[in-house]
Design an enzyme around this catalytic site. Structure first.
Site, PDB file in Angstrom:
ATOM      1  N   GLY A  11      31.895  24.742  24.900  1.00  0.00           N
ATOM      2  CA  GLY A  11      31.578  23.432  24.308  1.00  0.00           C
ATOM      3  C   GLY A  11      32.799  22.847  23.627  1.00  0.00           C
ATOM      4  NE  ARG A  72      29.033  26.414  27.389  1.00  0.00           N
ATOM      5  CZ  ARG A  72      28.668  25.403  26.596  1.00  0.00           C
ATOM      6  NH1 ARG A  72      28.088  24.346  27.088  1.00  0.00           N
ATOM      7  NH2 ARG A  72      28.876  25.481  25.299  1.00  0.00           N
ATOM      8  CG  ASP A 103      30.478  33.873  21.121  1.00  0.00           C
ATOM      9  OD1 ASP A 103      30.386  32.783  21.737  1.00  0.00           O
ATOM     10  OD2 ASP A 103      29.488  34.506  20.724  1.00  0.00           O
ATOM     11  CB  THR A 125      32.773  26.793  18.614  1.00  0.00           C
ATOM     12  OG1 THR A 125      31.359  26.592  18.489  1.00  0.00           O
ATOM     13  CG2 THR A 125      33.153  27.954  17.713  1.00  0.00           C
ATOM     14  CG  ASP A 127      27.942  26.561  17.857  1.00  0.00           C
ATOM     15  OD1 ASP A 127      27.645  25.361  17.723  1.00  0.00           O
ATOM     16  OD2 ASP A 127      27.796  27.181  18.925  1.00  0.00           O
ATOM     17  CG  ASP A 129      29.250  30.848  17.057  1.00  0.00           C
ATOM     18  OD1 ASP A 129      30.450  30.519  17.044  1.00  0.00           O
ATOM     19  OD2 ASP A 129      28.572  30.847  18.093  1.00  0.00           O
ATOM     20  NE  ARG A 171      26.078  28.313  22.676  1.00  0.00           N
ATOM     21  CZ  ARG A 171      27.077  28.775  23.402  1.00  0.00           C
ATOM     22  NH1 ARG A 171      27.637  29.923  23.111  1.00  0.00           N
ATOM     23  NH2 ARG A 171      27.503  28.100  24.428  1.00  0.00           N
TER      24      ARG A 171
HETATM   25  P1  ADP Z   1      31.904  29.311  24.021  1.00  0.00           P
HETATM   26  O1  ADP Z   1      33.273  29.747  24.371  1.00  0.00           O
HETATM   27  O2  ADP Z   1      31.887  28.007  23.286  1.00  0.00           O
HETATM   28  O3  ADP Z   1      31.113  30.415  23.331  1.00  0.00           O
HETATM   29  P2  ADP Z   1      30.411  29.838  26.466  1.00  0.00           P
HETATM   30  O4  ADP Z   1      29.643  30.974  25.872  1.00  0.00           O
HETATM   31  O5  ADP Z   1      29.686  28.881  27.328  1.00  0.00           O
HETATM   32  O6  ADP Z   1      31.132  28.948  25.363  1.00  0.00           O
HETATM   33  O7  ADP Z   1      31.620  30.479  27.293  1.00  0.00           O
HETATM   34  C1  ADP Z   1      32.600  29.638  27.862  1.00  0.00           C
HETATM   35  C2  ADP Z   1      33.125  30.260  29.113  1.00  0.00           C
HETATM   36  O8  ADP Z   1      33.741  31.519  28.821  1.00  0.00           O
HETATM   37  C3  ADP Z   1      32.068  30.612  30.167  1.00  0.00           C
HETATM   38  O9  ADP Z   1      31.679  29.505  30.922  1.00  0.00           O
HETATM   39  C4  ADP Z   1      32.847  31.612  31.008  1.00  0.00           C
HETATM   40  O10 ADP Z   1      33.781  30.948  31.823  1.00  0.00           O
HETATM   41  C5  ADP Z   1      33.603  32.389  29.930  1.00  0.00           C
HETATM   42  N1  ADP Z   1      32.809  33.571  29.560  1.00  0.00           N
HETATM   43  C6  ADP Z   1      31.737  33.638  28.764  1.00  0.00           C
HETATM   44  N2  ADP Z   1      31.223  34.878  28.717  1.00  0.00           N
HETATM   45  C7  ADP Z   1      31.991  35.626  29.546  1.00  0.00           C
HETATM   46  C8  ADP Z   1      31.967  36.990  29.947  1.00  0.00           C
HETATM   47  N3  ADP Z   1      31.045  37.852  29.505  1.00  0.00           N
HETATM   48  N4  ADP Z   1      32.911  37.414  30.817  1.00  0.00           N
HETATM   49  C9  ADP Z   1      33.851  36.560  31.285  1.00  0.00           C
HETATM   50  N5  ADP Z   1      33.918  35.259  30.944  1.00  0.00           N
HETATM   51  C10 ADP Z   1      33.018  34.790  30.085  1.00  0.00           C
HETATM   52  O1  F6P Z   2      28.536  25.911  21.254  1.00  0.00           O
HETATM   53  C1  F6P Z   2      28.530  24.551  20.935  1.00  0.00           C
HETATM   54  C2  F6P Z   2      27.205  23.935  21.275  1.00  0.00           C
HETATM   55  O2  F6P Z   2      27.273  22.545  20.950  1.00  0.00           O
HETATM   56  C3  F6P Z   2      25.989  24.580  20.636  1.00  0.00           C
HETATM   57  O3  F6P Z   2      25.826  24.174  19.310  1.00  0.00           O
HETATM   58  C4  F6P Z   2      24.907  24.139  21.593  1.00  0.00           C
HETATM   59  O4  F6P Z   2      23.864  25.078  21.634  1.00  0.00           O
HETATM   60  C5  F6P Z   2      25.578  24.105  22.920  1.00  0.00           C
HETATM   61  O5  F6P Z   2      26.965  24.019  22.676  1.00  0.00           O
HETATM   62  C6  F6P Z   2      25.155  22.950  23.807  1.00  0.00           C
HETATM   63  O6  F6P Z   2      25.754  23.113  25.037  1.00  0.00           O
HETATM   64  P1  F6P Z   2      25.828  21.976  26.161  1.00  0.00           P
HETATM   65  O7  F6P Z   2      26.943  21.054  25.803  1.00  0.00           O
HETATM   66  O8  F6P Z   2      26.102  22.742  27.409  1.00  0.00           O
HETATM   67  O9  F6P Z   2      24.512  21.255  26.159  1.00  0.00           O
END
Ligand code: ADP
Ligand code: F6P
Length: 319
Positions: A11, A72, A103, A125, A127, A129, A171
């Site tokens: 995000g 993502r 994360d 982020t 969040d 978090d 989240r």
């Molecule tokens: P954020 O980084 O904000 O927590 P996401 O959880 O959607 O957002 O993760 C972002 C991107 O990081 C995912 O779309 C993927 O490309 C990569 N990612 C997330 N989890 C994993 C994982 N377990 N292994 C490898 N890549 C990951």
């Molecule tokens: O991680 C940032 C965040 O905005 C969260 O607060 C929320 O749950 C999520 O991303 C929303 O994701 P998307 O933009 O894919 O709807």
């Protein structure tokens, strides 16, 4: 080390641009070449790498979103896809990768580092978090966006003597709701870290009405959810008109606050220093207003501490 790459992932968050700028300018200042990768890990595996110079990051410090775009990329969870990514970086002569994200993005960076890619993560982020850092880039701006919204909702709620249920993002982390609730003088803050009894909430609303309260502002974190249902329940039990507002993606946009810009600049600058010191698989953060770097595995394994003290303060100040 001669060349570093930067990507934003997951995000978007206000202040990501300020972080990109800080990384690019610090790297160039130290004689390194910089490439920007479009669309996070999705762009990396598609070879969307473009050289950046000082001017590539001009006029972006004040902009929300990310000029590198974000995505993502679920494919990145596959080992063979990450191996391809590592090869692409090698082909482009990239010695290290700076990942700005949450994360999930850090998990991607961690796994990439196991394949020999030098990585460093910057917490981007809304969040807040991530356990290893007191604040993430984007949280303060999102918080101020929520505050602005609830100030406005307070006006209309007071005029109509209504209850206002407001759902905010985050989240599974209640920080946005907690901080916005304290800053905005909310009557109740409902977050995943704490239990909640809707009948007790209705009782408090009725008590507040007897006591002369003109409105009730209830903040609900996304991780608890159900703002519409809660509003209906409150109206049914208390007989007081209740409206639900889900703030949604408005919280992700907007010009970053001074706090987020300074945080992004400090952390981004340190990310390059850490790479120049020869370190890898690190994440940069802020603890007790000191810029720190931690091992990425350890940082991801840390358990997030909930600010119980702030929650208690919110309870004491809300009635
Ligand atoms: P954020 O980084 O904000 O927590 P996401 O959880 O959607 O957002 O993760 C972002 C991107 O990081 C995912 O779309 C993927 O490309 C990569 N990612 C997330 N989890 C994993 C994982 N377990 N292994 C490898 N890549 C990951
Ligand atoms: O991680 C940032 C965040 O905005 C969260 O607060 C929320 O749950 C999520 O991303 C929303 O994701 P998307 O933009 O894919 O709807």
């Amino acid at each position: 080390m001669k060349k570093i790459a930067i990507l934003t992932s997951g995000g978007d968050a206000p202040g990501m641009n300020a972080a990109i700028r800080a990384v690019a300018r610090t790297a160039i200042h130290n004689g390194l070449e910089v490439v920007g990768i479009q669309r996070g890990y999705a762009g990396l595996i598609n070879g969307e790498l473009t050289p950046m110079d000082r001017r590539s990051v001009s006029d972006i410090i004040q902009r929300g979103g990310t000029v590198l775009r974000t995505a993502r990329c679920l494919e990145f969870k596959k080992e063979e896809v990450r191996e391809r990514a590592a090869k692409i970086l090698k082909t482009y002569g990239v010695d290290a990768l700076v990942v700005i994200g949450g994360d999930g993005s850090f998990t991607g960076a961690k796994l990439l580092s196991k394949l020999g890619v030098k990585t460093v993560g910057l917490p981007g982020t809304i969040d807040n978090d991530l356990a290893y850092t007191d604040f993430t880039i984007g949280f303060d701006t999102a918080l101020n966006t929520v505050l602005d919204a609830i100030n406005k909702l307070r006006d209309t709620s007071t005029s109509h003597e209504r209850v206002s249920v407001v759902e905010v993002m985050g989240r599974n982390c209640g920080d946005l709701a907690l901080y916005a609730g304290v800053a905005g003088g909310a009557e109740s803050i409902i977050i995943p870290e704490k239990g909640f009894d809707r009948d007790e909430l209705c009782r408090q609303i009725l008590e507040g009405k007897k006591d002369g309260k003109m409105h009730n502002l209830i903040l609900v974190a996304e991780g608890v959810g159900g703002a519409d249902d809660l509003a209906k329940y409150i109206e049914e039990i208390t007989g007081i008109e209740t409206r639900a507002t889900i703030l949604g993606h408005i919280q992700r946009g907007g010009s970053p606050t001074a706090f987020d810009r300074v945080l992004a600049s400090r952390l981004g600058h340190r990310a390059v220093e850490v790479l120049l010191e020869g370190k890898t698989a690190r994440v940069i953060g802020l603890r007790n207003n000191q810029v720190i770097d931690d091992d990425i595995d350890e940082a991801l394994a840390m358990e997030r501490k909930f600010d119980d003290q702030l929650f208690k303060i919110s309870e004491a100040l809300s009635n």
